[in-house]
Design a protein around this motif. Sequence first.
Motif, PDB file in Angstrom:
ATOM      1  N   ILE A 159     -62.282  -6.000  50.541  1.00  0.00           N
ATOM      2  CA  ILE A 159     -63.696  -6.006  51.090  1.00  0.00           C
ATOM      3  C   ILE A 159     -64.445  -4.862  50.269  1.00  0.00           C
ATOM      4  CG2 ILE A 159     -64.967  -5.678  53.186  1.00  0.00           C
ATOM      5  CD1 ILE A 159     -62.639  -6.963  54.791  1.00  0.00           C
ATOM      6  N   PRO A 160     -64.008  -3.722  50.063  1.00  0.00           N
ATOM      7  CA  PRO A 160     -64.780  -2.802  49.548  1.00  0.00           C
ATOM      8  C   PRO A 160     -65.422  -3.367  48.241  1.00  0.00           C
ATOM      9  CG  PRO A 160     -62.709  -1.809  50.324  1.00  0.00           C
ATOM     10  CD  PRO A 160     -62.590  -3.038  50.285  1.00  0.00           C
ATOM     11  N   TRP A 161     -64.745  -3.969  47.459  1.00  0.00           N
ATOM     12  CA  TRP A 161     -65.087  -4.617  46.271  1.00  0.00           C
ATOM     13  C   TRP A 161     -66.196  -5.807  46.466  1.00  0.00           C
ATOM     14  CZ3 TRP A 161     -64.167  -0.558  43.671  1.00  0.00           C
ATOM     15  CH2 TRP A 161     -62.892   0.138  44.011  1.00  0.00           C
ATOM     16  N   GLN A 162     -65.970  -6.544  47.590  1.00  0.00           N
ATOM     17  CA  GLN A 162     -67.075  -7.387  47.598  1.00  0.00           C
ATOM     18  C   GLN A 162     -68.292  -6.823  48.046  1.00  0.00           C
ATOM     19  OE1 GLN A 162     -65.163  -9.382  51.173  1.00  0.00           O
ATOM     20  NE2 GLN A 162     -64.130 -10.948  49.994  1.00  0.00           N
ATOM     21  N   GLN A 163     -68.186  -5.662  48.686  1.00  0.00           N
ATOM     22  CA  GLN A 163     -69.465  -4.858  49.291  1.00  0.00           C
ATOM     23  C   GLN A 163     -70.115  -4.342  48.004  1.00  0.00           C
ATOM     24  OE1 GLN A 163     -70.909  -5.107  52.291  1.00  0.00           O
ATOM     25  NE2 GLN A 163     -69.197  -6.662  52.628  1.00  0.00           N
ATOM     26  N   ALA A 164     -69.262  -3.818  47.180  1.00  0.00           N
ATOM     27  CA  ALA A 164     -69.749  -3.148  45.916  1.00  0.00           C
ATOM     28  C   ALA A 164     -70.417  -4.069  45.038  1.00  0.00           C
ATOM     29  CB  ALA A 164     -68.905  -2.727  45.274  1.00  0.00           C
ATOM     30  N   ALA A 165     -69.994  -5.502  45.005  1.00  0.00           N
ATOM     31  CA  ALA A 165     -70.498  -6.454  44.180  1.00  0.00           C
ATOM     32  C   ALA A 165     -71.904  -6.905  44.609  1.00  0.00           C
ATOM     33  CB  ALA A 165     -69.344  -7.766  44.123  1.00  0.00           C
ATOM     34  N   LYS A 166     -72.119  -6.993  45.870  1.00  0.00           N
ATOM     35  CA  LYS A 166     -73.096  -7.416  46.844  1.00  0.00           C
ATOM     36  C   LYS A 166     -74.236  -6.275  46.400  1.00  0.00           C
ATOM     37  CE  LYS A 166     -70.996 -10.290  50.251  1.00  0.00           C
ATOM     38  NZ  LYS A 166     -70.839 -10.232  51.749  1.00  0.00           N
ATOM     39  N   PHE A 167     -73.863  -5.052  46.697  1.00  0.00           N
ATOM     40  CA  PHE A 167     -74.818  -3.933  46.573  1.00  0.00           C
ATOM     41  C   PHE A 167     -75.411  -3.903  45.022  1.00  0.00           C
ATOM     42  CE2 PHE A 167     -75.837   0.501  45.867  1.00  0.00           C
ATOM     43  CZ  PHE A 167     -76.558   0.934  46.996  1.00  0.00           C
ATOM     44  N   THR A 168     -74.419  -4.040  44.036  1.00  0.00           N
ATOM     45  CA  THR A 168     -74.825  -3.898  42.545  1.00  0.00           C
ATOM     46  C   THR A 168     -75.234  -5.016  41.948  1.00  0.00           C
ATOM     47  OG1 THR A 168     -72.538  -3.959  41.890  1.00  0.00           O
ATOM     48  CG2 THR A 168     -73.408  -1.778  42.689  1.00  0.00           C
ATOM     49  N   GLY A 169     -74.853  -6.125  42.496  1.00  0.00           N
ATOM     50  CA  GLY A 169     -75.061  -7.455  41.630  1.00  0.00           C
ATOM     51  C   GLY A 169     -73.907  -7.664  40.381  1.00  0.00           C
ATOM     52  N   ALA A 170     -72.823  -6.924  40.670  1.00  0.00           N
ATOM     53  CA  ALA A 170     -71.669  -7.292  40.043  1.00  0.00           C
ATOM     54  C   ALA A 170     -70.949  -8.555  40.179  1.00  0.00           C
ATOM     55  CB  ALA A 170     -70.544  -6.082  39.941  1.00  0.00           C
ATOM     56  N   THR A 171     -70.187  -8.985  39.493  1.00  0.00           N
ATOM     57  CA  THR A 171     -69.389 -10.243  39.691  1.00  0.00           C
ATOM     58  C   THR A 171     -67.762 -10.012  40.095  1.00  0.00           C
ATOM     59  OG1 THR A 171     -70.616 -11.565  38.117  1.00  0.00           O
ATOM     60  CG2 THR A 171     -68.710 -12.681  38.804  1.00  0.00           C
ATOM     61  N   LEU A 172     -67.464 -10.625  41.155  1.00  0.00           N
ATOM     62  CA  LEU A 172     -66.284 -10.551  41.423  1.00  0.00           C
ATOM     63  C   LEU A 172     -65.098 -11.563  40.929  1.00  0.00           C
ATOM     64  CD1 LEU A 172     -64.110  -8.570  43.342  1.00  0.00           C
ATOM     65  CD2 LEU A 172     -64.858 -10.004  45.093  1.00  0.00           C
ATOM     66  N   LYS A 173     -64.126 -11.213  40.376  1.00  0.00           N
ATOM     67  CA  LYS A 173     -63.261 -12.192  39.746  1.00  0.00           C
ATOM     68  C   LYS A 173     -61.867 -11.942  40.097  1.00  0.00           C
ATOM     69  CE  LYS A 173     -63.716 -12.781  35.292  1.00  0.00           C
ATOM     70  NZ  LYS A 173     -63.831 -12.566  33.734  1.00  0.00           N
ATOM     71  N   TYR A 174     -61.119 -13.013  39.983  1.00  0.00           N
ATOM     72  CA  TYR A 174     -59.573 -12.898  40.600  1.00  0.00           C
ATOM     73  C   TYR A 174     -58.798 -13.366  39.223  1.00  0.00           C
ATOM     74  CZ  TYR A 174     -61.309 -12.411  45.261  1.00  0.00           C
ATOM     75  OH  TYR A 174     -61.647 -11.889  46.361  1.00  0.00           O
ATOM     76  N   ILE A 175     -57.574 -12.591  39.209  1.00  0.00           N
ATOM     77  CA  ILE A 175     -56.587 -12.979  38.234  1.00  0.00           C
ATOM     78  C   ILE A 175     -55.644 -14.239  38.845  1.00  0.00           C
ATOM     79  CG2 ILE A 175     -54.852 -12.140  36.858  1.00  0.00           C
ATOM     80  CD1 ILE A 175     -55.870  -9.162  37.337  1.00  0.00           C
ATOM     81  N   PRO A 176     -55.565 -15.128  38.227  1.00  0.00           N
ATOM     82  CA  PRO A 176     -54.842 -16.443  38.599  1.00  0.00           C
ATOM     83  C   PRO A 176     -53.390 -15.926  38.673  1.00  0.00           C
ATOM     84  CG  PRO A 176     -56.161 -16.863  36.577  1.00  0.00           C
ATOM     85  CD  PRO A 176     -56.116 -15.497  36.741  1.00  0.00           C
ATOM     86  N   MET A 177     -52.894 -16.517  40.023  1.00  0.00           N
ATOM     87  CA  MET A 177     -51.340 -16.191  40.276  1.00  0.00           C
ATOM     88  C   MET A 177     -50.393 -17.278  40.050  1.00  0.00           C
ATOM     89  SD  MET A 177     -51.977 -14.227  44.018  1.00  0.00           S
ATOM     90  CE  MET A 177     -50.309 -14.402  44.511  1.00  0.00           C
ATOM     91  N   GLU A 178     -49.074 -16.935  39.455  1.00  0.00           N
ATOM     92  CA  GLU A 178     -48.313 -18.010  39.377  1.00  0.00           C
ATOM     93  C   GLU A 178     -47.611 -18.327  40.604  1.00  0.00           C
ATOM     94  OE1 GLU A 178     -47.471 -18.560  35.870  1.00  0.00           O
ATOM     95  OE2 GLU A 178     -49.115 -17.602  36.042  1.00  0.00           O
ATOM     96  N   GLU A 179     -46.866 -19.539  40.649  1.00  0.00           N
ATOM     97  CA  GLU A 179     -46.476 -20.148  41.855  1.00  0.00           C
ATOM     98  C   GLU A 179     -45.617 -19.358  42.640  1.00  0.00           C
ATOM     99  OE1 GLU A 179     -44.568 -24.211  41.061  1.00  0.00           O
ATOM    100  OE2 GLU A 179     -46.503 -24.873  40.289  1.00  0.00           O
ATOM    101  N   ASP A 180     -44.895 -18.354  42.067  1.00  0.00           N
ATOM    102  CA  ASP A 180     -44.094 -17.562  42.570  1.00  0.00           C
ATOM    103  C   ASP A 180     -44.638 -16.453  43.253  1.00  0.00           C
ATOM    104  OD1 ASP A 180     -44.287 -15.968  40.462  1.00  0.00           O
ATOM    105  OD2 ASP A 180     -42.021 -15.699  40.022  1.00  0.00           O
ATOM    106  N   GLY A 181     -46.083 -16.157  43.130  1.00  0.00           N
ATOM    107  CA  GLY A 181     -46.628 -14.926  43.668  1.00  0.00           C
ATOM    108  C   GLY A 181     -46.744 -13.858  42.800  1.00  0.00           C
ATOM    109  N   THR A 182     -46.617 -14.132  41.583  1.00  0.00           N
ATOM    110  CA  THR A 182     -46.909 -12.901  40.521  1.00  0.00           C
ATOM    111  C   THR A 182     -47.977 -13.139  39.372  1.00  0.00           C
ATOM    112  OG1 THR A 182     -45.289 -14.244  38.806  1.00  0.00           O
ATOM    113  CG2 THR A 182     -44.272 -12.394  40.459  1.00  0.00           C
ATOM    114  N   ILE A 183     -48.219 -12.243  38.586  1.00  0.00           N
ATOM    115  CA  ILE A 183     -49.272 -12.536  37.743  1.00  0.00           C
ATOM    116  C   ILE A 183     -48.634 -12.202  36.428  1.00  0.00           C
ATOM    117  CG2 ILE A 183     -51.098 -11.692  39.107  1.00  0.00           C
ATOM    118  CD1 ILE A 183     -51.231  -8.949  37.771  1.00  0.00           C
ATOM    119  N   THR A 184     -49.150 -12.890  35.349  1.00  0.00           N
ATOM    120  CA  THR A 184     -48.835 -12.581  34.027  1.00  0.00           C
ATOM    121  C   THR A 184     -49.758 -11.683  33.274  1.00  0.00           C
ATOM    122  OG1 THR A 184     -49.754 -14.381  33.100  1.00  0.00           O
ATOM    123  CG2 THR A 184     -47.660 -14.751  34.090  1.00  0.00           C
ATOM    124  N   LEU A 185     -49.343 -11.186  32.164  1.00  0.00           N
ATOM    125  CA  LEU A 185     -50.178 -10.143  31.280  1.00  0.00           C
ATOM    126  C   LEU A 185     -50.997 -11.086  30.542  1.00  0.00           C
ATOM    127  CD1 LEU A 185     -47.890  -7.440  30.185  1.00  0.00           C
ATOM    128  CD2 LEU A 185     -49.464  -7.419  32.016  1.00  0.00           C
TER     129      LEU A 185
END
Length: 406
Positions: free
Chosen positions: A126-152
């Motif tokens: 939520i703090p980053w959603q609000q910061a993005a709305k306030f500044t016009g920045a874009t919020l992006k998400y790193i895709p997750m693997e099926e087991d709930g991890t992320i890869t480099l």
Amino acid sequence: MDTRAIREQFPILDQEVNGHPLVYLDSAATSQKPIQVIEALNSYYRQNNSNVHRGVHTLGTRATDQYEGARNKVKQFINAYSTQEVIFTRGTTTAINMVGYGYARHFLTEGDEIVITEMEHHSNIIPWQQAAKFTGATLKYIPMEEDGTITLDSVRSTITDKTRIVAMTHVSNVLGTVNPIKEVAEIAHENGAIIVVDGAQGVPHMKVDVQDLDCDFYAFSGHKMCGPTGIGVLYGKKHLLEKMEPVEFGGEMIDFVGLYDSTWKELPWKFEGGTPIIAGAIGLGAAIDFLEEIGLHQIEAHENEIVQYAQGLFTDMEGLTIFGPEKRSGLITFNIEGVHPHDTATVLDAEGIAVRAGHHCAQPLMKWLNVTATARASFYLYNSKDDVDRLVEGIQLAKEYFGDVF
């Protein structure tokens, strides 16, 4: 590690709940407090209760010494470079919001990117959603693997030269996923971004070295690491904290106040407006002493042993879904087929077993898992394999009960 001797230092665990010996498996929500922490709070209020920094009398000096002594303990505990980099807050949520308001809103502009993951606690979304709305920045998400991890590889493909902030949990409060913070920090820095780490589930369970991780900000809470509620820490690199704006204004954080303008104290007091959380900080210092006496490496090894034992038993149970990777921190999140997690938790509570049920302040992750809620058993240094056995027996009871109902 002598779990029985450790357990004896936690008075609250020596009780029955609903006619059964208490099995407390909800430490990811809040840990229990050892007698050393309770006595530290009692001693402060009985002998040293006074406001800090302002007074020259004996009680004020004692309180100040204890308060600032706790800051030094935190510095050493996480290996910060300086006590100026240790800001006391109300907890992880407050600490992350301080970065969202005091840094992001002042240094982000339209077109900049904030990168996070879907496994984040709401406090790191939520703090980053609000910061993005306030500044016009874009919020992006790193895709997750099926087991709930992320890869480099996914991290590298998501972070770009437009990324200014990467915010990531050290350990997922739902999946138990331990994220590669050091490597992500390196990728973020290569692209000119800073990294903000939600360490609420990290610091209590493993040795954290903020200089080795090279994180720019690291936030955590005292109440999840045997300390009191209402106290937390924001670690920040000194040069970034100096650039940040305070988010609370008033006493304690000022240098000079005029009729139309004011200036701020030096770090760390610039961010600690008003009477600080004195007793909480002292209690946190006592919790750090307690954890370090046992050893974070031993605590981590103990939890790994407990969670592996639990995973082995859970895997053999029919109708049970376990969420998250095989290699995880000390918690297991699960659902019983056909049984709502709240019903599971109610049956377990009737057996004296405390677990957490719901969305765990992680609704985007629940959507990613395609569930509305889950049950979570979280382990800590005072838990044993006997607790896991009791949990398994309770789950079996829930299965039998709701199998008969339906």
